[in-house]
Design a protein around this motif. Structure first.
Motif, PDB file in Angstrom:
ATOM      1  N   PHE A 199       0.837  -1.197   0.000  1.00 52.27           N
ATOM      2  CA  PHE A 199       0.000   0.000   0.000  1.00 52.27           C
ATOM      3  C   PHE A 199       0.876   1.253   0.000  1.00 52.27           C
ATOM      4  O   PHE A 199       0.391   2.362  -0.032  1.00 52.27           O
ATOM      5  CB  PHE A 199      -0.906   0.047   1.242  1.00 52.27           C
ATOM      6  CG  PHE A 199      -1.981  -0.995   1.230  1.00 52.27           C
ATOM      7  CD1 PHE A 199      -2.957  -1.021   0.253  1.00 52.27           C
ATOM      8  CD2 PHE A 199      -2.030  -1.970   2.220  1.00 52.27           C
ATOM      9  CE1 PHE A 199      -3.946  -1.987   0.248  1.00 52.27           C
ATOM     10  CE2 PHE A 199      -3.019  -2.932   2.222  1.00 52.27           C
ATOM     11  CZ  PHE A 199      -3.985  -2.936   1.246  1.00 52.27           C
ATOM     12  N   ASP A 200       2.182   1.090   0.050  1.00 57.20           N
ATOM     13  CA  ASP A 200       3.156   2.154   0.196  1.00 57.20           C
ATOM     14  C   ASP A 200       3.431   2.829  -1.144  1.00 57.20           C
ATOM     15  O   ASP A 200       3.901   2.188  -2.079  1.00 57.20           O
ATOM     16  CB  ASP A 200       4.443   1.559   0.775  1.00 57.20           C
ATOM     17  CG  ASP A 200       5.423   2.594   1.240  1.00 57.20           C
ATOM     18  OD1 ASP A 200       5.281   3.774   0.851  1.00 57.20           O
ATOM     19  OD2 ASP A 200       6.343   2.232   1.996  1.00 57.20           O
ATOM     20  N   GLU A 201       3.183   4.120  -1.248  1.00 58.44           N
ATOM     21  CA  GLU A 201       3.385   4.858  -2.493  1.00 58.44           C
ATOM     22  C   GLU A 201       4.852   5.121  -2.795  1.00 58.44           C
ATOM     23  O   GLU A 201       5.198   5.502  -3.918  1.00 58.44           O
ATOM     24  CB  GLU A 201       2.606   6.170  -2.459  1.00 58.44           C
ATOM     25  CG  GLU A 201       1.108   5.972  -2.461  1.00 58.44           C
ATOM     26  CD  GLU A 201       0.336   7.278  -2.415  1.00 58.44           C
ATOM     27  OE1 GLU A 201       0.942   8.353  -2.612  1.00 58.44           O
ATOM     28  OE2 GLU A 201      -0.876   7.224  -2.186  1.00 58.44           O
ATOM     29  N   ASP A 202       5.744   4.903  -1.829  1.00 57.71           N
ATOM     30  CA  ASP A 202       7.167   5.138  -2.048  1.00 57.71           C
ATOM     31  C   ASP A 202       7.738   4.262  -3.152  1.00 57.71           C
ATOM     32  O   ASP A 202       8.726   4.620  -3.795  1.00 57.71           O
ATOM     33  CB  ASP A 202       7.973   4.902  -0.765  1.00 57.71           C
ATOM     34  CG  ASP A 202       7.670   5.926   0.310  1.00 57.71           C
ATOM     35  OD1 ASP A 202       7.097   6.980  -0.019  1.00 57.71           O
ATOM     36  OD2 ASP A 202       8.008   5.677   1.482  1.00 57.71           O
ATOM     37  N   PHE A 203       7.141   3.119  -3.387  1.00 61.16           N
ATOM     38  CA  PHE A 203       7.646   2.218  -4.417  1.00 61.16           C
ATOM     39  C   PHE A 203       7.480   2.806  -5.821  1.00 61.16           C
ATOM     40  O   PHE A 203       8.230   2.464  -6.727  1.00 61.16           O
ATOM     41  CB  PHE A 203       6.974   0.847  -4.324  1.00 61.16           C
ATOM     42  CG  PHE A 203       7.502   0.031  -3.185  1.00 61.16           C
ATOM     43  CD1 PHE A 203       8.689  -0.684  -3.316  1.00 61.16           C
ATOM     44  CD2 PHE A 203       6.832  -0.020  -1.985  1.00 61.16           C
ATOM     45  CE1 PHE A 203       9.192  -1.434  -2.269  1.00 61.16           C
ATOM     46  CE2 PHE A 203       7.326  -0.763  -0.921  1.00 61.16           C
ATOM     47  CZ  PHE A 203       8.506  -1.475  -1.065  1.00 61.16           C
ATOM     48  N   CYS A 204       6.530   3.693  -6.006  1.00 57.65           N
ATOM     49  CA  CYS A 204       6.370   4.357  -7.313  1.00 57.65           C
ATOM     50  C   CYS A 204       7.603   5.184  -7.634  1.00 57.65           C
ATOM     51  O   CYS A 204       8.086   5.173  -8.762  1.00 57.65           O
ATOM     52  CB  CYS A 204       5.132   5.252  -7.322  1.00 57.65           C
ATOM     53  SG  CYS A 204       3.593   4.338  -7.224  1.00 57.65           S
ATOM     54  N   GLY A 205       8.143   5.866  -6.640  1.00 57.83           N
ATOM     55  CA  GLY A 205       9.361   6.658  -6.832  1.00 57.83           C
ATOM     56  C   GLY A 205      10.556   5.774  -7.143  1.00 57.83           C
ATOM     57  O   GLY A 205      11.386   6.115  -7.995  1.00 57.83           O
ATOM     58  N   ILE A 206      10.647   4.633  -6.477  1.00 57.28           N
ATOM     59  CA  ILE A 206      11.747   3.711  -6.734  1.00 57.28           C
ATOM     60  C   ILE A 206      11.634   3.168  -8.151  1.00 57.28           C
ATOM     61  O   ILE A 206      12.616   3.076  -8.881  1.00 57.28           O
ATOM     62  CB  ILE A 206      11.766   2.555  -5.706  1.00 57.28           C
ATOM     63  CG1 ILE A 206      12.042   3.099  -4.301  1.00 57.28           C
ATOM     64  CG2 ILE A 206      12.809   1.526  -6.074  1.00 57.28           C
ATOM     65  CD1 ILE A 206      11.862   2.060  -3.192  1.00 57.28           C
ATOM     66  N   ALA A 207      10.426   2.825  -8.572  1.00 51.53           N
ATOM     67  CA  ALA A 207      10.214   2.277  -9.918  1.00 51.53           C
ATOM     68  C   ALA A 207      10.597   3.287 -10.992  1.00 51.53           C
ATOM     69  O   ALA A 207      11.186   2.931 -12.002  1.00 51.53           O
ATOM     70  CB  ALA A 207       8.767   1.854 -10.083  1.00 51.53           C
ATOM     71  N   GLN A 208      10.277   4.545 -10.778  1.00 54.46           N
ATOM     72  CA  GLN A 208      10.579   5.578 -11.770  1.00 54.46           C
ATOM     73  C   GLN A 208      12.069   5.876 -11.857  1.00 54.46           C
ATOM     74  O   GLN A 208      12.566   6.270 -12.900  1.00 54.46           O
ATOM     75  CB  GLN A 208       9.799   6.854 -11.467  1.00 54.46           C
ATOM     76  CG  GLN A 208       8.314   6.659 -11.683  1.00 54.46           C
ATOM     77  CD  GLN A 208       7.505   7.866 -11.236  1.00 54.46           C
ATOM     78  OE1 GLN A 208       8.017   8.795 -10.644  1.00 54.46           O
ATOM     79  NE2 GLN A 208       6.200   7.822 -11.502  1.00 54.46           N
TER      80      GLN A 208
END
Length: 64
Positions: A53-62
């Motif tokens: 549920f953690d949105e921080d992974f979107c930043g890592i993916a980008q």
């Protein structure tokens, strides 16, 4: 399906879906706090899909 479930997802999911390869993040390494980067790298190296549920992974993916 191979799922690596983040700390914000209950490990009980593993019992609910026994046909899936589900790994709770806290089983990766034996420390009290695991970082999102460690989870990301482990999932990438071992062909897991991260469930979180953690949105921080979107930043890592980008940034990858």
């Amino acid at each position: 399906m191979r799922l690596l479930i983040d700390e914000n997802i209950s490990w009980r999911l593993k019992r609910s879906l026994p046909q899936w390869d589900i790994l709770p993040a806290n089983e990766i390494i034996s420390t009290s706090k695991i970082t999102n980067t460690t989870i990301w790298q482990y999932a990438k190296t071992n062909n897991y899909t991260i469930l979180t549920f953690d949105e921080d992974f979107c930043g890592i993916a980008q940034s990858q």
